[in-house]
Design a protein around this motif. Structure first.
Motif, PDB file in Angstrom:
ATOM      1  N   ILE A 500       0.837  -1.201   0.000  1.00 55.61           N
ATOM      2  CA  ILE A 500       0.000   0.000   0.000  1.00 55.61           C
ATOM      3  C   ILE A 500       0.872   1.252   0.000  1.00 55.61           C
ATOM      4  N   HIS A 501       2.002   1.209   0.703  1.00 55.38           N
ATOM      5  CA  HIS A 501       2.921   2.346   0.729  1.00 55.38           C
ATOM      6  C   HIS A 501       3.463   2.631  -0.675  1.00 55.38           C
ATOM      7  N   VAL A 502       3.773   1.598  -1.438  1.00 58.51           N
ATOM      8  CA  VAL A 502       4.268   1.794  -2.806  1.00 58.51           C
ATOM      9  C   VAL A 502       3.200   2.502  -3.644  1.00 58.51           C
ATOM     10  N   MET A 503       1.943   2.079  -3.503  1.00 61.07           N
ATOM     11  CA  MET A 503       0.879   2.691  -4.282  1.00 61.07           C
ATOM     12  C   MET A 503       0.679   4.159  -3.900  1.00 61.07           C
ATOM     13  N   ASP A 531       0.333  -9.352   7.873  1.00 61.43           N
ATOM     14  CA  ASP A 531      -0.945  -8.741   7.556  1.00 61.43           C
ATOM     15  C   ASP A 531      -1.396  -9.285   6.195  1.00 61.43           C
ATOM     16  N   ASP A 532      -2.494  -8.774   5.680  1.00 58.71           N
ATOM     17  CA  ASP A 532      -3.075  -9.305   4.441  1.00 58.71           C
ATOM     18  C   ASP A 532      -2.380  -8.671   3.244  1.00 58.71           C
ATOM     19  N   ALA A 533      -1.395  -9.397   2.687  1.00 56.61           N
ATOM     20  CA  ALA A 533      -0.658  -8.889   1.538  1.00 56.61           C
ATOM     21  C   ALA A 533      -1.380  -9.164   0.230  1.00 56.61           C
ATOM     22  N   VAL A 534      -2.289 -10.140   0.206  1.00 58.14           N
ATOM     23  CA  VAL A 534      -2.937 -10.526  -1.051  1.00 58.14           C
ATOM     24  C   VAL A 534      -3.875  -9.428  -1.524  1.00 58.14           C
ATOM     25  N   VAL A 535      -4.646  -8.831  -0.608  1.00 65.17           N
ATOM     26  CA  VAL A 535      -5.570  -7.767  -0.995  1.00 65.17           C
ATOM     27  C   VAL A 535      -4.812  -6.554  -1.505  1.00 65.17           C
ATOM     28  N   ALA A 536      -3.714  -6.190  -0.808  1.00 69.71           N
ATOM     29  CA  ALA A 536      -2.919  -5.045  -1.247  1.00 69.71           C
ATOM     30  C   ALA A 536      -2.307  -5.295  -2.618  1.00 69.71           C
ATOM     31  N   ALA A 537      -1.816  -6.522  -2.860  1.00 69.31           N
ATOM     32  CA  ALA A 537      -1.235  -6.836  -4.167  1.00 69.31           C
ATOM     33  C   ALA A 537      -2.284  -6.776  -5.268  1.00 69.31           C
ATOM     34  N   ARG A 541      -2.034  -4.636  -8.735  1.00 68.72           N
ATOM     35  CA  ARG A 541      -2.148  -5.220 -10.070  1.00 68.72           C
ATOM     36  C   ARG A 541      -3.289  -4.565 -10.851  1.00 68.72           C
ATOM     37  N   SER A 542      -4.360  -4.228 -10.131  1.00 71.15           N
ATOM     38  CA  SER A 542      -5.465  -3.548 -10.804  1.00 71.15           C
ATOM     39  C   SER A 542      -5.055  -2.185 -11.331  1.00 71.15           C
ATOM     40  N   ALA A 543      -4.041  -1.561 -10.702  1.00 75.89           N
ATOM     41  CA  ALA A 543      -3.546  -0.256 -11.154  1.00 75.89           C
ATOM     42  C   ALA A 543      -2.542  -0.391 -12.291  1.00 75.89           C
ATOM     43  N   SER A 565       2.229 -11.263 -10.213  1.00 77.06           N
ATOM     44  CA  SER A 565       1.418 -11.140 -11.420  1.00 77.06           C
ATOM     45  C   SER A 565       1.588 -12.378 -12.292  1.00 77.06           C
ATOM     46  N   GLU A 566       0.671 -12.563 -13.236  1.00 75.80           N
ATOM     47  CA  GLU A 566       0.779 -13.648 -14.201  1.00 75.80           C
ATOM     48  C   GLU A 566       1.784 -13.254 -15.285  1.00 75.80           C
ATOM     49  N   PRO A 567       2.496 -14.203 -15.901  1.00 72.78           N
ATOM     50  CA  PRO A 567       2.490 -15.634 -15.599  1.00 72.78           C
ATOM     51  C   PRO A 567       3.383 -15.939 -14.381  1.00 72.78           C
TER      52      PRO A 567
END
Length: 1353
Positions: A500-503, A531-537, A541-543, A565-567
């Protein structure tokens, strides 16, 4: 599962307010609570489960543990045990951390070094925090009986098992933490082999081993350096199957032994030689194998990306291009397939390198051909753009003659890259230097500048910190200098907060972020996020941010895959330790360079205001997979919505990740699924679905899918069936054509050459015979599908040992032999081997016996400790020995040395033989008045000898010893003999007095006495005649019979020699009296008197006489010696009688003891029923109890509990009691004292009576109720009594009423409860009305206590 997050957070997260987390508008409260709660309970300082303190939370957590145990088929500990285990692990880790750790100072040892200093808390909530719990846990471990505190290292391989479940679940963070630990427990159920070594650091090693079967007291671990120079070895003990040692030298070779301790015996369980460096190299090899397998995990992924980039596989496939009327003709739009030929590859290159070179050559040739075609159709400009769009990862050509140059990314594309570096305490300063080296090597190949590549760096732990922004450095030298010098932060691991800090901070324009440049985040971490890193990631990725994850050591790979991110095969990396980061540099540089170039090309080729061809010729979307198997998979997609141009057909092109020959399936345009068959198992496939229109071809829909591995055999069980066979069974595997079974013995931790068996598909049970007893065997099973084997399943089992003897005993032990007896461990054992050896091995005796279970071992040395071992002899060999130690006895001396004759100058001596194996006897004698020592040796079979040259009037010392074959000499027996005349006996004494006999004993003189004459005369009474007895000279005692009772005698003992009388000695003795005592009337009325007395020992009976004082009428009776009371009836009323009691011994009768007692007045003649009990006003005798005269009966005396009689009462022991002068007696468990009422109260119990009992209960008193005192009938059926109930602490009185029904009265007062506290208490029970029953009085039924007194007045 829904829990009250607010309640849990309020109880378990006292430090939530300290976290820099804010609920953003639109975020759900549950998400904020989950992040906050994980931030508190998941930090390295508090890395353990925060267990809810409500019953609902405890129930929910335990339910998850039970469910996990059911799934894995194992018994798991409770959630509280899991909490304690995590707490102990983290507490010991923090206490052993170096001083820079922030909590290290809280773990302060006391000066004794045995406890940590306790911490004070100003509130209950703080007292229940982790640090306080940790200090208390450490103190409890130090105070216990553990020889070793064993901690699970942070690098446990189980840390990644539960991340997927914890991140995908919406339950509370407390449940997520518990699920993680359940994953650890589930993974730990499978065996790890006999011995497993794990390197924790440069000088620390963790070892685990398979625990031994049967009872084990402890394990002993020995680590010995192998060196020519003597070095100290490390030795420790533990009760569990693992241990950790520290202080090792990484280059030193060590020998490791694990031994099982049972009593004084030690048995080797496992051993191995190792070096720390060698173990590290083995781990690197294994990690490479795991990385390769990780790339081919089962499953699939689809993507709807319509970018105009193609895989290199598609570039080599013949493609048909349909006519575009706006630009080309049909003849110009056809393309021919291109062929390539591999160049010569140097012979030293591996097969993998050959494939790589071949792929690069084909890719270059395809690029050239495609470029020519595009120049023909679209012109030079479009050709240039297409060439850049198809450009893939840059490579350096390698030939046999050239050397590899460091790779440089020569792309002129712009990109923004943020390095997100984990700076938590778990990395450590040494490894953080390796992280800086890795980052420096990663940055070096790129061109740095405002228009080129920009690097920013953020270090995170508890809170993220931007070290420099993207636009801080414009040259490579400035950037490299910053990489080398940024400081280690330290703290927790909050990866989600860092993303979140990066964003929010690093993606700003003022921070250097460029709108048209691709943005890449490279995450480097060594642990699981707290903490929950999956939601922040997902938000990143959406950005449009591409995330590459690099995990080290304890990183959670499942979490890395969810964040990246994929792949995933290009964006997820994981290595086992920090030194291995350098291996990733080249690959990451190539990946980054290629991504930057591709993303730059894609951005430049974004369509302008013209119509996007993808809108006219759209691609299919939503790639899905079903029917996934090991050889096939079905693809599904959604057809493109194109009303203008319908899809004619779909080309489905697929190839393996390592293969270079694509395959193709063509389906009709109306079909949206295709079945791919003939695939390889457990292989990653790239799939492309191209829509073919009438005049053009749309962009491909791409995805990857991994086929499942071939089904492995399930439920493999290997159990020993005998010492030489194992039974192997498994569940049938569908589709398997055969099974391949490999088994081998495991010696010294490594398997030997394996033996192989192929089994048919319908066979699922096999017996492996001809095996070695007590040997570990590794059994591996493959399912064969034609010629393709599945992954193996392996189990380890141990054959039964040959049954040893069960027990060994020594029924006979002497100085030279012992008999060994044993119990065979099996039926029909062919034979046994018995070995007796001394500790130094100088004397070894071995006997082979057949058909017997006992043997006599002879010719042993005296006073020697022998180790006796018994082994059963089977056709397969010898069983394990059953051993025991025994020490032979000292050689026995001869006995009963005596002089049998003295004639002139010769003495004849005789003795009893010492043993059968005596070689000779040595006799020595010397005159005590001066003279030479003389000796004589006679044969071992002699029992007498004649000593010559003995003189008169002298005293001699004579000694005798036995000599044995082993050189041992027995102790000497000696006597003194005097040839003097005139000496007499001494120390004449009298003992064992009875009423008619005395025993007289004396010490004879040291001379040859012919005989003794004993004279005895009565000193009292009318008889004064002197009597005499003659006793042989060898005797020293005599019993004088037929004496008078209660008479004193004078006794004279005189010695007589051959020709004259010697000296004499005298004494006096008295026979015992036959007079009874304590004569009293126990009951009387107008016509009867009952009298009792204290019995006299050693009598034949009693003579009782009653005589009227008025008319001298007399009655007499004789009773046997067991009686102590008697009743006379038919007496005159109102008459005084003299009652006399005489004790009788043979014909002698003792002095009478008389008392006077009157009969009562005759009652009025009123017809009444016969009475069973005396009247209310009957007279009780007077007795003395504790120096007080009371009326009643002394129950202690009635039951024989007196100082002179208690020894004859079974189950009773007298014990002193310092707080009272009264006698105290202990009654043992299951002992009851019973006495007939006629010996206590001949006329029966009175309706009104009082019972007084003083007693105390001991610790081993039974817990079930028991009767302290009770009255029974002649059939021992209870009629009345007192019952103690130690369980309920109640006192119950019961009796039978006139109807025969039981009446009970329960006492439950506080003073009654004190009866059970172990001190003396007195019960006084007064009874007014009682049902009349004749019977038995039973006292103290099944107590284990002490009775001070029992009184029934």
């Amino acid at each position: 599962m829904d829990l009250n997050n607010n309640g849990i957070t309020g109880q378990e997260s006292p430090a939530v307010s300290l976290l820099p987390l804010e609920a953003k508008e639109g975020d759900s409260p549950a998400l904020v609570m989950r992040c906050s709660h994980r931030g508190v309970i998941g930090s390295p300082l508090t890395s353990c489960i925060a267990v809810g303190r409500t019953a609902s939370n405890h129930f929910t957590l335990q339910h998850i543990v039970n469910m996990a145990g059911t799934l894995i088929g194992a018994s798991l500990p409770s959630h509280l045990d899991i909490y304690i285990a995590c707490l102990a692990r983290k507490a010991t880790s923090l206490a052993s951390d170096p001083p820079p750790h922030p909590s290290y100072g809280l773990f302060s040892l006391l000066p004794s070094g045995r406890r940590y200093r306790s911490l004070r808390a100003c509130s209950i909530k703080l007292g229940n925090s982790f640090i306080h719990h940790a200090v208390r846990m450490l103190n409890s471990l130090l105070a216990g009986s553990l020889d070793l505190i064993i901690c699970v290292p942070e690098s446990s391989p189980y840390s990644s098992l539960s991340s997927s479940s914890s991140s995908s679940s919406s339950s509370s963070p407390m449940l997520s933490c518990l699920v993680t630990l359940l994953g650890i427990l589930a993974a730990g159920v499978h065996g790890q082999g006999r011995l497993k070594l794990t390197v924790l650091s440069e000088d620390r090693l963790q070892m685990k081993w398979k625990e031994a079967e049967g009872p084990v007291q402890a394990y002993k671990v020995r680590v010995r350096p192998i060196s020519e120079v003597p070095q100290p070895e490390l030795m420790l003990t533990t009760t569990r199957g693992r241990a950790t040692v520290a202080g090792l030298d990484s280059s030193q070779e060590y020998a490791l032994q694990v031994l099982v301790l049972n009593g004084t015996t030690e048995k080797l369980l496992a051993k191995r030689r190792f070096t720390i460096q060698g173990l590290r190299e083995e781990e690197l090899i294994r990690s490479g194998s795991r990385e390769q397998r990780r790339k081919t995990l089962p499953g699939g992924s689809g993507s709807g990306d319509l970018a105009d980039t193609t895989t290199e596989a598609l570039l080599g496939i013949p493609t048909v291009l349909y006519e575009d009327p706006a630009t080309t003709t049909a003849a110009e739009t056809s393309a021919l397939p291109t062929t390539t030929q591999l160049p010569d590859v140097p012979p030293e290159k591996t097969v993998k390198e050959k494939r790589k070179r071949k792929k690069e050559k084909e890719r270059d040739r395809s690029r050239a051909d495609s470029k020519e075609e595009q120049e023909t159709v679209q012109g030079k400009d479009e050709s240039s753009s297409s060439e850049k769009a198809r450009k893939t990862l840059p490579t350096q050509p390698v030939t046999g003659a050239s050397t590899r140059k460091p790779f440089e990314c020569d792309s002129d594309a712009a990109a923004d890259i943020v390095l997100l570096v984990d700076g938590s305490w778990s990395i450590g300063r040494t490894n953080f230097r390796r992280v800086r080296d890795f980052l420096e090597a990663l940055v070096t190949p790129f061109h740095i500048g405002p228009n080129r590549i920009q690097f920013g760096l953020t270090q995170y732990s508890g809170d993220p910190r931007t070290e420099w922004q993207l636009n801080n450095f414009t040259t490579k030298n400035q950037l490299l200098e910053a990489v080398r010098n940024f400081r280690y932060k330290g703290g927790n691991t909050f990866t989600g907060q860092a993303l979140i800090h990066v964003m929010e901070q690093n993606m700003k324009v003022e921070s250097g972020a460029r709108a048209n440049a691709p943005f890449v985040v490279l995450l480097l971490t060594d642990g699981k996020s707290q903490d929950d890193a999956v939601v922040a990631a997902s938000r990143l990725r959406s950005a449009g941010v591409e995330i590459i994850t690099v995990g080290v050591k304890n990183a959670d790979e499942a979490e890395l895959r969810q964040v990246a991110s994929e792949p995933l095969e290009l964006n997820v990396y994981n290595v086992n330790d920090f030194p291995l980061l350098s291996k990733l540099v080249a690959r990451l540089v190539h990946i980054l360079c290629g991504k930057i170039e591709d993303r730059s090309i894609a951005k430049r080729m974004e369509p302008g205001p013209t119509v996007d061809p993808a809108l006219s010729y759209p691609s299919p979307t939503d790639l899905r997979f079903s029917e996934l198997g090991s050889r096939e998979v079905r693809l599904h997609w959604t057809a493109p919505a194109s009303p203008v141009h319908p899809v004619q057909q779909y080309r489905v092109v697929f190839h393996s990740a390592e293969g270079n020959s694509p395959q193709e399936v063509v389906v009709n345009g109306s079909v949206t699924s295709a079945l791919l068959e003939g695939l390889s198992s457990q292989t990653l496939y790239h799939v492309s679905i191209l829509p073919v229109y009438e005049d053009n071809m749309g962009l491909a829909l791409r995805g990857t899918v991994t086929t499942l591995p071939l089904a492995m055999p399930a439920n493999l069980e290997v159990t020993p069936s005998s010492p030489s066979s194992l039974r192997v069974s498994w569940a049938a595997t569908a589709g398997a054509t055969q099974y391949l079974l490999l088994y081998s013995a495991v010696s010294q931790g490594e398997p030997d050459d394996a033996r192989e068996e192929k089994l048919s598909a319908d066979q699922t049970v096999v017996e492996l015979a001809g095996l070695i007893p007590a040997m570990d065997y590794s059994v591996t099973l493959y399912a064969l599908y034609d010629e393709d084997p599945s992954d193996p399943v392996t189990a380890v089992a141990t054959t039964f040992p040959l049954p040893p003897p069960v027990s060994v005993q020594f029924p006979l032990v002497s100085h030279s032999m012992l008999r060994v007896s044993w119990v065979p461990g099996a039926v029909d054992v062919p034979g046994h081997r018995v070995t007796c050896s001394t500790n130094h091995g100088s004397d070894v005796k071995q006997v082979e016996v057949t058909g017997v279970n006992s043997v006599l071992v002879q010719n042993l040395s005296s006073l020697s400790k022998y180790l006796v071992s018994v082994q059963s002899h089977y056709p397969q060999g010898l069983s394990a020995p059953l051993t025991s130690n025994i020490t032979t006895l000292r050689v026995p001396p001869p006995s009963d040395l005596r002089v049998t004759n003295f004639s002139g100058r010769d003495l004849t001596v005789r003795w009893e033989a010492a043993a059968d194996d005596v070689i000779s006897y040595l006799i020595k004698w010397i005159s005590l008045s001066g003279g030479d020592l003389r000796q004589l040796k006679v044969g071992g079979d002699s029992e007498g000898a004649i000593l010559e040259g003995v003189e008169d009037d002298k005293e001699y010392q004579i000694s005798l010893s036995a000599l044995y074959a082993d050189g041992a000499q027995s102790e000497a027996v000696a006597i003194r003999y005097s040839t003097l005349y005139g000496g007499g006996p001494s120390s004449v004494s009298v003992s064992d007095e009875t009423a008619v006999s005395l025993m007289v004993s004396w010490i004879p003189p040291n001379a040859h006495i012919l005989q003794f004459r004993i004279f005895y005369t009565a000193l009292t009474g009318a008889e004064t005649q002197e009597n005499a007895l003659i006793v042989p000279g060898g005797e020293s005692r005599v019993v004088i019979q037929s004496l008078l009772p209660d008479t004193r005698y004078s006794i004279l003992v005189t010695a007589e020699y051959r020709n004259r009388e010697g000296g004499s000695a005298s004494t006096q003795g008295k026979t015992t009296s036959l007079r009874v005592s304590s004569v009293s009337v126990v009951r009387s009325d107008h016509s009867s008197i009952c009298v009792s007395w204290r019995p006299v020992s050693a009598v034949n009976g009693y003579h009782i006489v009653i005589q009227s004082v008025k008319d001298k009428q007399m009655k007499e009776d004789f009773v046997d010696e067991s009686s102590s009371s008697h009743c006379f009836t038919d007496l005159e009323p109102e008459t005084v009688y003299r009652i006399s009691v005489h004790a009788r011994l043979g014909s002698a009768e003792g002095t009478a003891v008389s008392i006077l007692h009157p009969t009562a007045v005759a009652p009025a003649r009123i017809p009444v029923h016969p009475r069973l009990y005396p009247v209310h006003n009957e007279v009780c005798p007077e007795v003395t109890i504790r120096n007080s005269i009371v009326r009643g009966f002394d129950m202690m005396e009635a039951f024989g509990l007196t100082q002179t009689a208690h020894a004859s009462v079974e189950g009773v022991a007298a014990e002193p009691f310092i707080f009272s002068t009264s006698p105290t007696y202990a009654l043992y468990r299951d002992v009851q004292l019973t006495q007939s009422t006629r010996f206590i109260h001949p006329a029966g119990f009175s309706p009104e009576h009082t019972i007084s009992v003083a007693f105390r209960l001991l610790q081993d008193t039974p817990r079930e109720p028991f009767a302290l005192w009770q009255l029974t009938d002649i059939d021992f059926q209870p009629k009345m009594g007192l019952v103690l109930n130690p369980t309920t602490k109640h006192l119950v009185y019961f009796s039978l009423d006139y109807r025969g029904e039981v009446q009970e009265l329960t006492f439950d007062q506080p003073q009654v409860h004190r009866l059970f506290y172990g001190s003396f208490h007195k019960i006084r029970k007064q009874v007014r009305v009682i049902h009349k029953n004749q019977g038995m009085v039973r006292g103290m039924q099944k107590p284990s206590g002490k009775v001070r007194g029992m009184q029934n007045p």
